[in-house]
Write an enzyme that holds these catalytic residues in place. Structure first.
Site, PDB file in Angstrom:
ATOM      1  N   HIS A   5       0.833  -1.203   0.000  1.00 36.86           N
ATOM      2  CA  HIS A   5       0.000   0.000   0.000  1.00 36.86           C
ATOM      3  C   HIS A   5       0.864   1.248   0.000  1.00 36.86           C
ATOM      4  O   HIS A   5       2.057   1.191   0.276  1.00 36.86           O
ATOM      5  CB  HIS A   5      -0.985   0.022   1.181  1.00 36.86           C
ATOM      6  CG  HIS A   5      -0.342   0.188   2.522  1.00 36.86           C
ATOM      7  ND1 HIS A   5      -0.045  -0.882   3.328  1.00 36.86           N
ATOM      8  CD2 HIS A   5       0.037   1.287   3.202  1.00 36.86           C
ATOM      9  CE1 HIS A   5       0.494  -0.455   4.451  1.00 36.86           C
ATOM     10  NE2 HIS A   5       0.561   0.864   4.395  1.00 36.86           N
ATOM     11  N   ARG A   9      -1.706  11.155   3.823  1.00 31.84           N
ATOM     12  CA  ARG A   9      -2.363  11.871   4.929  1.00 31.84           C
ATOM     13  C   ARG A   9      -3.409  12.795   4.315  1.00 31.84           C
ATOM     14  O   ARG A   9      -3.115  13.520   3.355  1.00 31.84           O
ATOM     15  CB  ARG A   9      -1.336  12.659   5.727  1.00 31.84           C
ATOM     16  CG  ARG A   9      -0.435  11.765   6.537  1.00 31.84           C
ATOM     17  CD  ARG A   9       0.560  12.578   7.377  1.00 31.84           C
ATOM     18  NE  ARG A   9       1.314  11.682   8.215  1.00 31.84           N
ATOM     19  CZ  ARG A   9       2.474  11.115   7.869  1.00 31.84           C
ATOM     20  NH1 ARG A   9       2.993  11.366   6.686  1.00 31.84           N
ATOM     21  NH2 ARG A   9       3.106  10.315   8.697  1.00 31.84           N
ATOM     22  N   GLU A  56      -3.751   3.670   1.608  1.00 31.64           N
ATOM     23  CA  GLU A  56      -4.112   3.883   3.012  1.00 31.64           C
ATOM     24  C   GLU A  56      -4.309   5.378   3.207  1.00 31.64           C
ATOM     25  O   GLU A  56      -3.365   6.161   3.084  1.00 31.64           O
ATOM     26  CB  GLU A  56      -2.997   3.382   3.923  1.00 31.64           C
ATOM     27  CG  GLU A  56      -3.215   3.689   5.384  1.00 31.64           C
ATOM     28  CD  GLU A  56      -2.007   3.349   6.237  1.00 31.64           C
ATOM     29  OE1 GLU A  56      -1.863   3.969   7.301  1.00 31.64           O
ATOM     30  OE2 GLU A  56      -1.206   2.478   5.848  1.00 31.64           O
ATOM     31  N   ASN A  60      -5.404  12.229  10.718  1.00 27.31           N
ATOM     32  CA  ASN A  60      -4.965  12.522  12.077  1.00 27.31           C
ATOM     33  C   ASN A  60      -5.919  13.559  12.655  1.00 27.31           C
ATOM     34  O   ASN A  60      -6.103  14.632  12.068  1.00 27.31           O
ATOM     35  CB  ASN A  60      -3.526  13.045  12.073  1.00 27.31           C
ATOM     36  CG  ASN A  60      -2.551  11.971  11.660  1.00 27.31           C
ATOM     37  OD1 ASN A  60      -2.382  10.986  12.357  1.00 27.31           O
ATOM     38  ND2 ASN A  60      -1.928  12.139  10.502  1.00 27.31           N
ATOM     39  N   HIS A  74       3.380  11.277  -7.808  1.00 31.54           N
ATOM     40  CA  HIS A  74       1.990  10.968  -8.117  1.00 31.54           C
ATOM     41  C   HIS A  74       1.737   9.485  -7.957  1.00 31.54           C
ATOM     42  O   HIS A  74       2.655   8.685  -7.841  1.00 31.54           O
ATOM     43  CB  HIS A  74       1.642  11.407  -9.551  1.00 31.54           C
ATOM     44  CG  HIS A  74       2.464  10.730 -10.600  1.00 31.54           C
ATOM     45  ND1 HIS A  74       3.639  11.265 -11.086  1.00 31.54           N
ATOM     46  CD2 HIS A  74       2.306   9.545 -11.248  1.00 31.54           C
ATOM     47  CE1 HIS A  74       4.147  10.453 -11.988  1.00 31.54           C
ATOM     48  NE2 HIS A  74       3.359   9.390 -12.104  1.00 31.54           N
ATOM     49  N   GLU A 122      -1.936  10.101 -11.920  1.00 32.73           N
ATOM     50  CA  GLU A 122      -1.727   9.979 -13.354  1.00 32.73           C
ATOM     51  C   GLU A 122      -2.591   8.837 -13.875  1.00 32.73           C
ATOM     52  O   GLU A 122      -2.566   7.736 -13.337  1.00 32.73           O
ATOM     53  CB  GLU A 122      -0.256   9.678 -13.659  1.00 32.73           C
ATOM     54  CG  GLU A 122       0.028   9.514 -15.135  1.00 32.73           C
ATOM     55  CD  GLU A 122       1.472   9.165 -15.424  1.00 32.73           C
ATOM     56  OE1 GLU A 122       1.917   9.388 -16.555  1.00 32.73           O
ATOM     57  OE2 GLU A 122       2.164   8.648 -14.502  1.00 32.73           O
TER      58      GLU A 122
END
Length: 129
Positions: A5, A9, A56, A60, A74, A122
């Site tokens: 993965h 954030r 993922e 936060n 990207h 992309e």
């Protein structure tokens, strides 16, 4: 070895889930809320590990925006028809930042879209064989 993965954030988890599922057609695979450590994870993708890499999305608590910096480039996604894919992104309210066309110095047909947090995706046309 294989990539499992990539973590991004995000400033608004639901907004990001909506973008990746509704605009790019991924599936919400699972979520995990960790109030003790003040973060929530959401995994999205076109399939699950180990056959497919996942994204993922990490929220936060209380952080609404991140400085993306200059090191990250990207995420790349293959699509069978780049023109239809870009039209679908626009129809869903997504932002196409580079219209479909040949990559400079190459033959691949690419386009770029941007997620709500500013990450670049992309799109690379790969016709079915």
């Amino acid at each position: 070895m294989r990539i499992l993965h990539t973590m991004l954030r995000v400033g608004d988890l639901q907004r990001s889930i909506d973008f990746y599922t509704n605009v790019l057609g991924m599936n919400l695979l699972r979520t995990n809320d960790n109030p003790e450590y003040k973060y929530t994870l959401a995994f999205v993708g076109y399939g699950t590990n180990p056959e497919h890499a996942e994204l993922e999305l990490t929220y936060n608590y209380g952080v609404e925006k991140y400085d993306l910096g200059t090191a990250f480039g990207h995420i790349a996604i293959s699509v069978p028809d780049i023109y239809k894919a870009c039209e679908a992104v626009k129809t869903q309210g997504g932002n196409v930042t580079r219209e479909p066309g040949p990559v400079k110095g190459g033959h691949s047909v690419i386009a770029f879209v941007q997620d709500p947090d500013g990450y670049k995706i992309e799109l690379i046309e790969r016709k079915p064989v």
